[in-house]
Scaffold this motif. Structure first.
Motif, PDB file in Angstrom:
ATOM      1  N   UNK A 127      22.544 -11.485 -25.435  1.00  0.00           N
ATOM      2  CA  UNK A 127      23.375 -11.879 -26.555  1.00  0.00           C
ATOM      3  C   UNK A 127      22.707 -11.489 -27.872  1.00  0.00           C
ATOM      4  N   UNK A 128      23.510 -11.457 -28.925  1.00  0.00           N
ATOM      5  CA  UNK A 128      22.984 -11.302 -30.279  1.00  0.00           C
ATOM      6  C   UNK A 128      23.406 -12.534 -31.061  1.00  0.00           C
ATOM      7  N   UNK A 129      22.597 -12.901 -32.047  1.00  0.00           N
ATOM      8  CA  UNK A 129      22.908 -14.083 -32.834  1.00  0.00           C
ATOM      9  C   UNK A 129      24.233 -13.880 -33.550  1.00  0.00           C
ATOM     10  N   UNK A 130      24.909 -14.969 -33.806  1.00  0.00           N
ATOM     11  CA  UNK A 130      26.252 -14.879 -34.359  1.00  0.00           C
ATOM     12  C   UNK A 130      26.319 -14.168 -35.692  1.00  0.00           C
ATOM     13  N   UNK A 131      25.362 -14.411 -36.551  1.00  0.00           N
ATOM     14  CA  UNK A 131      25.369 -13.768 -37.854  1.00  0.00           C
ATOM     15  C   UNK A 131      24.589 -12.475 -37.851  1.00  0.00           C
ATOM     16  N   UNK A 132      24.595 -11.792 -38.967  1.00  0.00           N
ATOM     17  CA  UNK A 132      23.814 -10.564 -39.104  1.00  0.00           C
ATOM     18  C   UNK A 132      23.154 -10.551 -40.476  1.00  0.00           C
ATOM     19  N   UNK A 133      22.167  -9.694 -40.619  1.00  0.00           N
ATOM     20  CA  UNK A 133      21.480  -9.488 -41.892  1.00  0.00           C
ATOM     21  C   UNK A 133      21.730  -8.065 -42.350  1.00  0.00           C
ATOM     22  N   UNK A 134      22.124  -7.886 -43.605  1.00  0.00           N
ATOM     23  CA  UNK A 134      22.281  -6.549 -44.165  1.00  0.00           C
ATOM     24  C   UNK A 134      20.911  -6.055 -44.609  1.00  0.00           C
ATOM     25  N   UNK A 135      20.455  -4.947 -44.016  1.00  0.00           N
ATOM     26  CA  UNK A 135      19.120  -4.425 -44.314  1.00  0.00           C
ATOM     27  C   UNK A 135      19.166  -3.065 -45.017  1.00  0.00           C
ATOM     28  N   UNK A 136      20.371  -2.611 -45.379  1.00  0.00           N
ATOM     29  CA  UNK A 136      20.474  -1.329 -46.073  1.00  0.00           C
ATOM     30  C   UNK A 136      21.906  -1.048 -46.473  1.00  0.00           C
ATOM     31  N   UNK A 137      22.075  -0.094 -47.380  1.00  0.00           N
ATOM     32  CA  UNK A 137      23.398   0.302 -47.842  1.00  0.00           C
ATOM     33  C   UNK A 137      23.423   1.818 -47.989  1.00  0.00           C
ATOM     34  N   UNK A 138      24.623   2.385 -48.006  1.00  0.00           N
ATOM     35  CA  UNK A 138      24.755   3.826 -48.175  1.00  0.00           C
ATOM     36  C   UNK A 138      24.581   4.626 -46.915  1.00  0.00           C
ATOM     37  N   UNK A 139      24.937   4.046 -45.754  1.00  0.00           N
ATOM     38  CA  UNK A 139      24.722   4.713 -44.470  1.00  0.00           C
ATOM     39  C   UNK A 139      26.019   5.264 -43.870  1.00  0.00           C
ATOM     40  N   UNK A 140      27.063   5.404 -44.653  1.00  0.00           N
ATOM     41  CA  UNK A 140      28.316   5.949 -44.131  1.00  0.00           C
ATOM     42  C   UNK A 140      28.090   7.349 -43.564  1.00  0.00           C
ATOM     43  N   UNK A 141      28.580   7.584 -42.349  1.00  0.00           N
ATOM     44  CA  UNK A 141      28.436   8.881 -41.714  1.00  0.00           C
ATOM     45  C   UNK A 141      27.083   9.152 -41.107  1.00  0.00           C
ATOM     46  N   UNK A 142      26.161   8.195 -41.200  1.00  0.00           N
ATOM     47  CA  UNK A 142      24.813   8.411 -40.677  1.00  0.00           C
ATOM     48  C   UNK A 142      24.773   8.171 -39.173  1.00  0.00           C
ATOM     49  N   UNK A 143      23.871   8.864 -38.490  1.00  0.00           N
ATOM     50  CA  UNK A 143      23.533   8.575 -37.096  1.00  0.00           C
ATOM     51  C   UNK A 143      22.239   7.786 -37.093  1.00  0.00           C
ATOM     52  N   UNK A 144      22.201   6.682 -36.352  1.00  0.00           N
ATOM     53  CA  UNK A 144      21.032   5.808 -36.348  1.00  0.00           C
ATOM     54  C   UNK A 144      20.514   5.636 -34.927  1.00  0.00           C
ATOM     55  N   UNK A 145      19.216   5.382 -34.816  1.00  0.00           N
ATOM     56  CA  UNK A 145      18.605   5.134 -33.514  1.00  0.00           C
ATOM     57  C   UNK A 145      17.268   4.440 -33.722  1.00  0.00           C
ATOM     58  N   UNK A 146      16.862   3.629 -32.777  1.00  0.00           N
ATOM     59  CA  UNK A 146      15.530   2.999 -32.840  1.00  0.00           C
ATOM     60  C   UNK A 146      15.039   2.718 -31.432  1.00  0.00           C
ATOM     61  N   UNK A 147      13.862   3.184 -31.162  1.00  0.00           N
ATOM     62  CA  UNK A 147      13.154   2.891 -29.913  1.00  0.00           C
ATOM     63  C   UNK A 147      11.752   3.479 -30.018  1.00  0.00           C
ATOM     64  N   UNK A 148      10.836   2.739 -30.650  1.00  0.00           N
ATOM     65  CA  UNK A 148       9.461   3.206 -30.714  1.00  0.00           C
ATOM     66  C   UNK A 148       8.871   3.133 -32.106  1.00  0.00           C
ATOM     67  N   UNK A 149       7.546   3.189 -32.145  1.00  0.00           N
ATOM     68  CA  UNK A 149       6.754   3.095 -33.368  1.00  0.00           C
ATOM     69  C   UNK A 149       6.331   4.499 -33.788  1.00  0.00           C
ATOM     70  N   UNK A 150       7.019   5.059 -34.771  1.00  0.00           N
ATOM     71  CA  UNK A 150       6.715   6.415 -35.230  1.00  0.00           C
ATOM     72  C   UNK A 150       5.609   6.441 -36.274  1.00  0.00           C
ATOM     73  N   UNK A 151       5.421   5.344 -37.004  1.00  0.00           N
ATOM     74  CA  UNK A 151       4.430   5.325 -38.079  1.00  0.00           C
ATOM     75  C   UNK A 151       3.060   4.887 -37.602  1.00  0.00           C
ATOM     76  N   UNK A 152       2.972   4.306 -36.402  1.00  0.00           N
ATOM     77  CA  UNK A 152       1.690   3.901 -35.854  1.00  0.00           C
ATOM     78  C   UNK A 152       1.169   2.579 -36.371  1.00  0.00           C
ATOM     79  N   UNK A 153       2.047   1.735 -36.922  1.00  0.00           N
ATOM     80  CA  UNK A 153       1.602   0.445 -37.448  1.00  0.00           C
ATOM     81  C   UNK A 153       1.953  -0.718 -36.541  1.00  0.00           C
ATOM     82  N   UNK A 154       2.398  -0.434 -35.309  1.00  0.00           N
ATOM     83  CA  UNK A 154       2.704  -1.494 -34.371  1.00  0.00           C
ATOM     84  C   UNK A 154       4.091  -2.078 -34.497  1.00  0.00           C
TER      85      UNK A 154
END
Length: 522
Positions: A295-322
């Protein structure tokens, strides 16, 4: 990882003015209430306790288990006093020892006495170490209590602690506890020379630095995000018969550390659960916290703006900071948005350009086996691998073509290791007919034979958006999130057949409405 370690002197004896006096000795509920308050204040997911009673209803460990709730696992390890007795004295319930509490599913517990036997036979004290391995965590957590004073056995006790942590400390570990001496003491060298340490301040009656955290060394940036000593909970009043009420709950102060580890795949917020990131129809970037059961929590947090048309993905630490980072294709440019550790994003870094504006990207995990996450992109009817570059974080190495034709009508997502062979797999929807294919990861960083993962209802009308959910329900098998044409969000718990193949499980409704306004999910 947010850890609290505290010697609560839960079994120490005496009234005011007597040796060994400890505040609220006979009121375990008050001590446990303070531990629960610490957990809530710091959003801790690890608690390490010394001089604590456990193993019986009404003991400290039992009360703590009740206070923390069903999401927590509490384990107690018994130690003996010098007279060899293990019972908590003078009406306290349970046996003396140490305790470890973790917010998660514990897959393994190890414990042993670390104090060598007294050659004279007079001192029968035992002092254990207690460790837990937690599903989805890369760090093993341990606590212990060393013998005070200049006893000749302490040097061997420290070696025994080190040996219990892992052969030559080859495992990722966090160790906390009461070490009864300053970290620079000669007896502590086996730990101080092998591990990093935090907490440098008085933790015992404002005179001694006895309590510490030790943790696996990390190359580059420190793993410590924050540490503190909470002296507000340490009794500093004079131990005299007429001193009145104590101003704290133990003769030790609790110590706290926030520690980076290798991120749990999909976890943006650092709580150990995979999270969902989405772009809505206004171009806002939304973060939905995963709750650990799909499940995901009922609410959400807005963490950015201006992402219309963007492709997004996340899985891993690219910067090496954990921390798990967000990758974004905006137009033809590829960006890394570093994670601040709580799901909010830092200043973006451009890591590529010249991609087609309709290219699809997916961070698949480490497919090349070098310990660094990689990116897969689909464009020009082909599939490309962009290996992560450990020597130039967070940038990528030159692309390698891993799929020649037929990739134009495909939706890509990354479930992680769906088949259980230790290699990341690729999940692909054939948009023309709605078939969901699982491409098996190969040792060379490519994807091999495909098998049908799902057939029914996976067309773009019924399931507009899909996203690999890593192991969102912590059952050890990769999962999937999908939106519906009715505007709901479904969680598919992955299922693995006896032959190792994987299929989509039965869906569970985890978002009741509003998802028709979402344009992409990851």
């Amino acid at each position: 990882m947010r850890a609290v370690s505290w010697n609560i002197c839960g079994e120490a004896g005496g009234d005011r003015g007597q040796d060994g006096y400890c505040p609220y000795r006979n009121e375990p509920e008050k001590k446990v209430d303070q531990i629960k308050q610490l957990v809530d204040e710091h959003r801790a997911n690890v608690v390490m306790l010394q001089e604590v009673c456990g193993g019986a209803p009404g003991s400290h460990a039992d009360l703590l288990r009740e206070k923390l709730g069903s999401e927590w696992f509490v384990e107690h390890a018994v130690g003996a006093r010098g007279d060899g007795r293990t019972d908590c004295r003078a009406g306290l319930k349970g046996q003396l020892g140490i305790a470890l509490a973790v917010k998660g599913t514990v897959e393994g517990i190890t414990t042993e006495n670390t104090l060598p036997a007294d050659p004279t036979g007079k001192d029968k004290q035992t002092l254990p170490i207690l460790c837990a391995t937690v599903r989805g965590w890369t760090t093993r957590v341990c606590t212990t209590h060393l013998k005070p004073g200049e006893d000749a056995r302490v040097g061997q006790q420290v070696l025994n602690v080190k040996n219990h942590l892992g052969t030559d400390l080859g495992t990722d570990v966090l160790l906390g506890g009461d070490f009864n001496r300053n970290a620079n003491a000669a007896q502590m060298k086996p730990l101080t020379e092998s591990l990093d340490r935090v907490i440098d301040g008085y933790t015992y009656r404002d005179t001694n630095k006895l309590d510490h955290f030790y943790f696996t060394k990390a190359a580059g940036k420190s793993r410590v995000m924050h540490w503190e000593i909470d002296k507000s909970r340490m009794d500093t009043t004079p131990n005299e018969p007429d001193s009145g009420e104590p101003n704290g709950y133990s003769d030790h102060a609790p110590i706290i550390v926030y520690l980076r580890g290798a991120p749990v795949p999909g976890d943006m917020t650092g709580d150990g659960h995979p999270d969902l990131v989405a772009v809505d129809d206004a171009g806002r970037l939304r973060l939905y916290r995963g709750s650990g059961d799909g499940k995901v929590t009922g609410g959400h947090t807005v963490i950015g703006d201006g992402f219309s048309g963007a492709a997004i993905t996340h899985r891993g630490d690219y910067t090496g900071d954990g921390r798990e980072d967000l990758l974004v294709r905006m137009g033809g440019e590829l960006w890394v948005y570093p994670n601040n550790g709580d799901g909010t994003l830092g200043t973006r870094i451009r890591i590529g350009s010249g991609l087609p504006a309709d290219s699809r990207i997916v961070s698949v995990g480490d497919v090349t086996g070098d310990g660094f996450p990689d990116l897969v992109a689909g464009y020009d009817d082909q599939l490309w691998l962009y290996p992560g570059d450990p020597a130039d974080k967070p940038h990528l190495k030159p692309r390698v073509r891993i799929g020649a034709r037929g990739w134009a009508p495909m939706t890509l997502t990354a479930p992680g290791d769906a088949t259980g062979d230790g290699r990341p797999d690729l999940l692909v929807r054939e948009n023309d007919n709605g078939t969901l294919w699982l491409y098996h990861g190969r040792p060379d960083g490519t994807f091999g034979d495909r098998t049908v993962y799902g057939r029914r209802g996976w067309d773009t009308l019924n399931r507009p958006l899909i996203a690999g959910a890593a192991d969102a329900d912590h059952n050890g098998i990769a999962d999937l999130w999908a939106t519906t044409r009715e505007g709901t969000l479904l969680h598919y718990a992955g299922e693995r057949k006896p032959d190792g193949s994987a299929v989509d499980g039965e869906p569970t409704l985890v978002g009741a409405s509003g998802w028709q306004s979402i344009r992409s999910i990851a």
